[in-house]
Design a protein around this motif. Structure first.
Motif, short mmCIF file in Angstrom:
data_model
loop_
_atom_site.label_atom_id
_atom_site.label_comp_id
_atom_site.label_asym_id
_atom_site.label_seq_id
_atom_site.Cartn_x
_atom_site.Cartn_y
_atom_site.Cartn_z
N GLN A 54 2.83 -12.16 22.70
CA GLN A 54 2.92 -10.73 22.45
C GLN A 54 3.09 -10.52 20.96
O GLN A 54 3.81 -11.27 20.30
CB GLN A 54 4.12 -10.12 23.17
CG GLN A 54 3.82 -9.48 24.51
CD GLN A 54 3.23 -8.10 24.40
OE1 GLN A 54 3.39 -7.41 23.40
NE2 GLN A 54 2.53 -7.68 25.43
N ASP B 143 5.74 -13.61 19.08
CA ASP B 143 6.43 -13.94 20.32
C ASP B 143 5.55 -14.75 21.27
O ASP B 143 4.34 -14.53 21.37
CB ASP B 143 6.88 -12.66 21.04
CG ASP B 143 8.11 -12.05 20.42
OD1 ASP B 143 9.23 -12.43 20.84
OD2 ASP B 143 7.97 -11.21 19.51
N LYS C 71 10.58 -16.42 19.37
CA LYS C 71 10.24 -15.24 18.57
C LYS C 71 9.53 -15.60 17.27
O LYS C 71 9.17 -14.72 16.49
CB LYS C 71 11.50 -14.43 18.25
CG LYS C 71 12.24 -13.93 19.49
CD LYS C 71 13.52 -13.22 19.11
CE LYS C 71 14.28 -12.75 20.36
NZ LYS C 71 15.57 -12.08 20.01
N LYS D 203 6.54 -5.52 24.66
CA LYS D 203 7.39 -6.64 24.26
C LYS D 203 8.62 -6.81 25.13
O LYS D 203 9.17 -7.91 25.25
CB LYS D 203 7.79 -6.48 22.79
CG LYS D 203 8.45 -7.70 22.19
CD LYS D 203 8.70 -7.51 20.71
CE LYS D 203 9.37 -8.73 20.10
NZ LYS D 203 9.61 -8.58 18.64
N GLY E 180 12.79 -8.23 27.39
CA GLY E 180 12.00 -9.28 26.74
C GLY E 180 12.15 -10.65 27.36
O GLY E 180 11.83 -11.65 26.72
#
Length: 338
Positions: A186, A190, A207, A237, A263
């Motif tokens: 994403q 990420d 991340k 996200k 998330g």
């Protein structure tokens, strides 16, 4: 891990009386089993599968070109990632040196092998890209550590991530190379991947493109090698869904799906239980899930599901404008009609 008609009949416990859409089967000249799927745009779709097979359409399925990568007839391309009509990557699952990455820049007219594992224990599961240069490959654990490769130059070089930054795998833990969707990205940095086969089905999240990882337990059924999370998808996200179950008991319902709103740090099981599902995708305004016993859709974040059909599918993919596709065994390809 190693391992077409509008439906009106609904599974018990899955509410609703009218299905959202239907799958329209495409005619394609192959009997390959498809697991790889990449919906690039409303017109461009790539698929991949057994016997070194790939296929591509550039006119929304009116015509399909089918081919096989030279000298790869024994390979099973479990995942494909494409950028437009010309550029695509194919990932073949292991064991060992059968775990490979191929790339084309001319629409499949020619292919170059970018990477071949030298580890006899290797088994690749999925491939994903943040952009045309930066990508990541997931493989099952070797010596207690998941195998992760990254590229920053469009695959010219694939380099392993430092194992010391990745939490160790549980005994028996692995990823399912069932749909090419156990790994997802994403935004710009990420990445998440999903596991099974161990006492707990887990989600790994980074991340920073894989440099540092966090891991979260999930409520999805696990405990045997054939059970766990098979697919993970996000609509943004923070909001995502995982699906899976036990592929050896495809009709059993239970703890087969969960959602997150933070998330992937925490996961909430869905009250309306689905049977085993091997892939999930967000289709503009709905979640769509597929598996060996059929497919379902939900427009209320999984509170209720409606049966689309009872066909056998391995993977599903949508783009942001709502066009969707599904693939399965023996050359099955279908497009989603709203």
């Amino acid at each position: 891990m190693k391992s077409s008609i509008l439906a009106t009949i609904l599974l018990p416990g899955l509410c609703g009386s009218v299905a959202f859409g239907q799958w329209q089967t495409q005619t394609i000249d192959t009997k390959a089993d498809f697991r790889g799927l990449c919906v690039v745009s409303p017109k461009v779709i790539w698929v991949s599968g057994t016997k070194g097979t790939y296929a591509r359409t550039t006119d929304a399925g009116k015509n399909w070109s089918v081919g096989a990568v030279p000298d790869a007839e024994k390979l099973d391309f479990r995942a494909v990632k494409a950028f437009g009509e010309a550029t695509a990557y194919l990932l073949s699952a292991g064991p060992g040196d059968a775990s490979r990455i191929y790339k084309t820049v001319d629409g499949g007219k020619s292919w170059s092998m970018q990477f071949q594992s030298a580890d006899a224990a290797a088994f690749f599961d999925a491939i994903a890209f943040w952009d045309e240069k930066n990508g990541i490959v997931l493989g099952d654990p070797v010596k207690g550590q998941f195998q992760l490769l990254v590229t920053a130059d469009g695959g010219a070089n694939w380099k392993p991530l430092a194992a010391k930054n990745l939490p160790p795998a549980l005994p028996g833990e692995g990823a399912f190379a069932a749909s090419g969707t156990c790994l997802v990205i994403q935004g710009e940095t990420d990445v998440w991947f999903a596991t099974g086969g161990a006492k707990t089905a887990r989600i790994f999240h980074s991340k920073d493109r894989g440099q540092i990882w966090e891991v979260s337990d999930t409520p999805v059924v696990a405990g045997v090698e054939s059970a766990g999370i098979f697919s993970i998808a996000f609509r943004d996200k923070q909001h995502g869904m995982i699906v899976g179950g036990n592929y050896r008991k495809p009709s059993d319902s239970g703890a087969t799906a969960a959602i997150t709103s933070d998330g992937g740090q925490t996961w909430t099981p869905l009250d309306k239980r689905l049977p085993f599902r091997s892939a999930v995708a967000w289709g503009k305004d709905r979640w769509v899930v597929v598996g060996t016993s059929g497919s379902h859709a939900s427009q209320d974040n999984g509170d209720t599901w409606k049966l689309l059909d009872r066909e056998d599918y391995n993977s599903v993919g949508f783009i942001s404008t709502g066009e969707g596709w599904a693939v399965g065994p023996k050359g099955r390809i279908a497009t989603f009609a709203k």
